[in-house]
Design a protein around this motif. Structure first.
Motif: not given
Length: 731
Positions: A489-497, A611-617, A714-724
């Motif tokens: 997968y690709i993450t748009v607006n990633p957090t850098w850990n 899609m660029y913004g403040k939330s990870e997608i 373990t968690p189920p995969p998140a749906p494609v789209g913007r994450r909360p």
């Protein structure tokens, strides 16, 4: 007697006299059984009469013989012949009777040749009649047939008689001494199964002569150098000197062992990648010895079948062709440039005209340097001078463009040792890669990144779809690892850990000097209940990962991503990162991959940027795309020219040293390296450091760094789209 022959009447009288005498003797013999018979006529008549086995029945009496004084010898012989014909036509009885009188036999003097051969060892005639009378009669034919039926029937051997002695020796060796030739368990098992199924018949020789399959295998082994392998590692036994079954059996197994070694090393390499570095991880693809035996021995072309274990990729085959050219083994004759005066080209200037010298060596020089235009031209012009300059640069000579003695010597060096060694180790690294670089369901699509060339390419259906420049890891402990994984997968607006190595080796020491440095960089520090520290950077324009991260989870925790620092892409050498790979045009890269994985979605770079913004997608691929991180210091470009790149991580030097000072098959052994540690020890922070959660973070049972980076499994995969925005773990 002479008078009788001259007169017909006299001859007839003689015949009548003889016949009368013969009949008289026959009748006397039948009536007087107790009289001694010693004349030749009597013995002949007795031999013609069927007799039972003397040991089983009493001697015949007068009542057993019918007298017929009117019959001739010929007529009396017809009756037994008819009896024998009837017996021959009748179906064989289930059980042979024991009464001698029931068995019909034919007089030896009248039996057909074929029947005589079956029932009697020798013909009976007048000359041999005494011997026939003295010898007991052969047992009846049906009885002879019955005797072998009581023994178990032995299966006929499929081994030709000429090869049976060799097969016997092979059976002995394989049964007791196989380890002398084969030191791998799976190879021993394959040998036992293969040769056992063919009754241990040899496969490489037939009647002591080499088979077509053997000739093909031997030709391939002797030509191993053309594939960057060492022919000495695959010895070919001397079949011509094998003149007995022992030697032929030994040569048979030695050739099979060499074939196994070639197939294994052609497919997986002469050395295991773990021998080179701890930061290499490619999927294993070992050969199956049973499959090798079956494939090679049943192929129409055994040499081609064995050659098929070499890498099938186009780039490998191009390197193989260039290796032959470097060794002077191309299709044409070896070309050498003769010694002579230095040749120099002087371009036209303000005060002088162009100076072009002529020399008969120039056509050879053009051929040697691959100049096809005006191949027979003897002028040392600007084109030739530029080619000489480039060669000098690649050969680490002073790039003057002047053909001097040093340049001629370098051009004529038969092996060009350094370049050949570089090509050899690059061919070796191709053996580590998967045979199928892409995924068939997506048109064999895959990503391939070449670290020394600092380029990334997207391939589909054998063609380059897209390419871009990349920045790779710094030499040393931050070197980008070599691996094959799948991008999920690709993450748009990633957090850098921030990786633990950077946290504990760089940021925490910096905090000792300046407690506010992380705040100024826009980084957030969290201290967990167990005292460990986690540092992250929220999504945004200034994020170290830029706007997009390309995720292919791996044990090295590396990935590809955007960067806010675009200036480094202008440099020729771009090894500056901590191991991850920075992509020059990430929005284009994302749209290309998304259109391969989801062609109906019609992604464009503009849509990705929207899609660029403040939330990870997260944009998940229905079918993951393979990512191959390679180290190609030698490759053939699109123009067919052999290119060399700097050995930025020293991988070539390490491999060349291993191959030249190797330990034979020991190089194939796996070296166990310590695994990367991502532990977060408890840390005492200096005063003045801003802590985001003030000790309320995760304890030792919280997610590890891998889970922070790529998400917990373990968690189920998140749906494609913007994450909360409340998503906690994303990498």
């Amino acid at each position: 007697m002479r008078d009788c022959l001259n007169h017909r009447a006299g001859f007839d009288r003689v015949l009548m006299t003889v016949a009368a005498t013969f009949l008289t003797v026959s009748a006397s013999s039948a009536l007087a059984q107790d009289q001694v018979r010693s004349s030749a006529a009597e013995l002949a008549i007795e031999a013609a009469i069927p007799r039972p086995e003397p040991a089983n029945v009493p001697p015949p009496t007068a009542s057993d013989i019918k007298l017929d004084t009117t019959a001739t010898v010929q007529d009396s012989a017809k009756e037994p012949a008819k009896e024998a014909a009837k017996a021959e036509a009748a179906p064989a009885p289930d059980k042979v009777g024991t009464k001698p009188a029931d068995v019909a036999t034919t007089p030896a003097s009248e039996a057909p040749k074929s029947e005589t051969a079956k029932t009697e060892p020798a013909k009976a005639d007048t000359a041999t009649a005494p011997a026939a009378a003295a010898t007991p009669a052969e047992p009846p034919k049906d009885v002879a047939k019955e005797q072998p039926a009581s023994e178990p029937v032995k299966a006929a051997s499929a081994v030709p008689a000429a090869d049976q002695p060799v097969a016997d020796k092979l059976k002995d060796i394989i049964g007791a001494k196989t380890s002398r030739h084969f030191d791998r368990k799976n190879e021993r098992a394959a040998i036992e199964k293969f040769y056992g199924a063919r009754d241990f018949a040899p496969v490489w020789t037939q009647g002591g002569s080499l088979t077509a399959a053997a000739k093909g295998v031997i030709a391939r082994l002797k030509d191993a150098a053309s594939d960057g392998l060492n022919p000495a590692d695959y010895p070919v036994p001397d079949f011509a000197a094998a003149t007995n079954p022992d030697a032929l059996a030994d040569a048979e197994l030695k050739l099979t062992a060499s074939m196994f070694d070639y197939a294994r090393q052609a497919q997986s390499g002469r050395m295991h990648w773990s021998q080179v570095s701890a930061d290499i991880l490619y999927p294993e693809h070992p050969v199956d010895p049973s499959e090798v035996l079956t494939k090679v021995t049943t192929a129409a072309d055994a040499s081609a079948a064995l050659d098929s274990y070499n890498p099938p990729q186009k780039l490998y085959k191009e390197l193989k062709a260039k290796l032959a050219e470097l060794r002077g083994q191309g299709n044409g004759p070896v070309i050498e440039v003769a010694d002579g005066p230095a040749l120099k080209y002087t371009p036209a200037g303000k005060k002088q005209a162009e100076v072009v010298v002529e020399d008969p060596r120039v056509p050879q020089l053009r051929a040697k340097l691959g100049i096809t235009e005006n191949a027979s031209d003897t002028r040392y012009d600007a084109t030739v001078a530029e080619a000489v300059r480039k060669f000098q640069n690649s050969a680490e000579l002073k790039a003057t463009g002047v053909l001097d003695d040093k340049t001629v010597k370098a051009i004529n060096t038969p092996k060009r040792d350094r370049q050949i060694d570089t090509v050899l180790v690059n061919m070796e690294r191709w053996r580590w890669l998967p045979r199928d670089l892409g995924v068939p369901s997506l048109g064999d699509a895959y990503v391939i990144l070449n670290i020394p060339d600092y380029t990334l390419k997207v391939m589909q259906r054998g063609q380059q779809v897209w390419t871009t420049r990349v920045v790779t890891g710094k030499p040393g402990q931050h070197a980008t690892p070599l691996l094959t994984e799948t991008m999920k997968y690709i993450t748009v607006n990633p957090t850098w850990n921030v990786p633990p190595s950077i946290v504990y080796n760089e940021y925490l020491p910096a905090l000792q000097q300046d407690p506010t440095v992380l705040q100024r960089m826009g980084l957030k520090l969290e201290q967990n209940r167990d005292g460990s520290v986690h540092i992250s950077q929220p999504p945004g324009e200034a994020n170290a990962l830029g706007r997009i991260r390309f995720n292919f989870p791996n044990k090295f925790l590396v990935y590809q991503h955007d960067t806010p620092d675009k200036n480094l892409f202008a440099r020729d050498e771009r090894a500056f990162s901590h191991g991850c790979m920075r992509v020059q045009n990430p929005d284009q890269y994302a749209s290309v991959l998304l259109n391969i994985a989801m062609p109906n979605e019609k992604y464009t770079p503009e849509r990705v940027r929207s899609m660029y913004g403040k939330s990870e997608i997260d944009l998940k691929f229905p079918t993951p795309i393979p990512v191959n991180i390679t180290y190609q210091t030698a490759f053939v470009d699109d123009g067919g020219k052999l290119q060399f790149r700097k050995d930025v991580y020293g991988r070539d030097a390490t491999m060349i040293n291993i191959l030249k000072n190797g330990r034979g098959k020991d190089l194939e052994n796996i070296v166990a390296h310590s695994q990367p540690s991502y532990s977060r020890p408890a840390t005492t922070l200096p005063s003045g450091v801003a802590v985001a959660n003030n000790g309320g973070g995760f304890g030792s049972s919280g997610p590890n760094f891998f889970e922070r980076l790529f998400g917990a499994p373990t968690p189920p995969p998140a749906p494609v789209g913007r994450r909360p925005p409340q998503r906690v773990f994303t990498r």
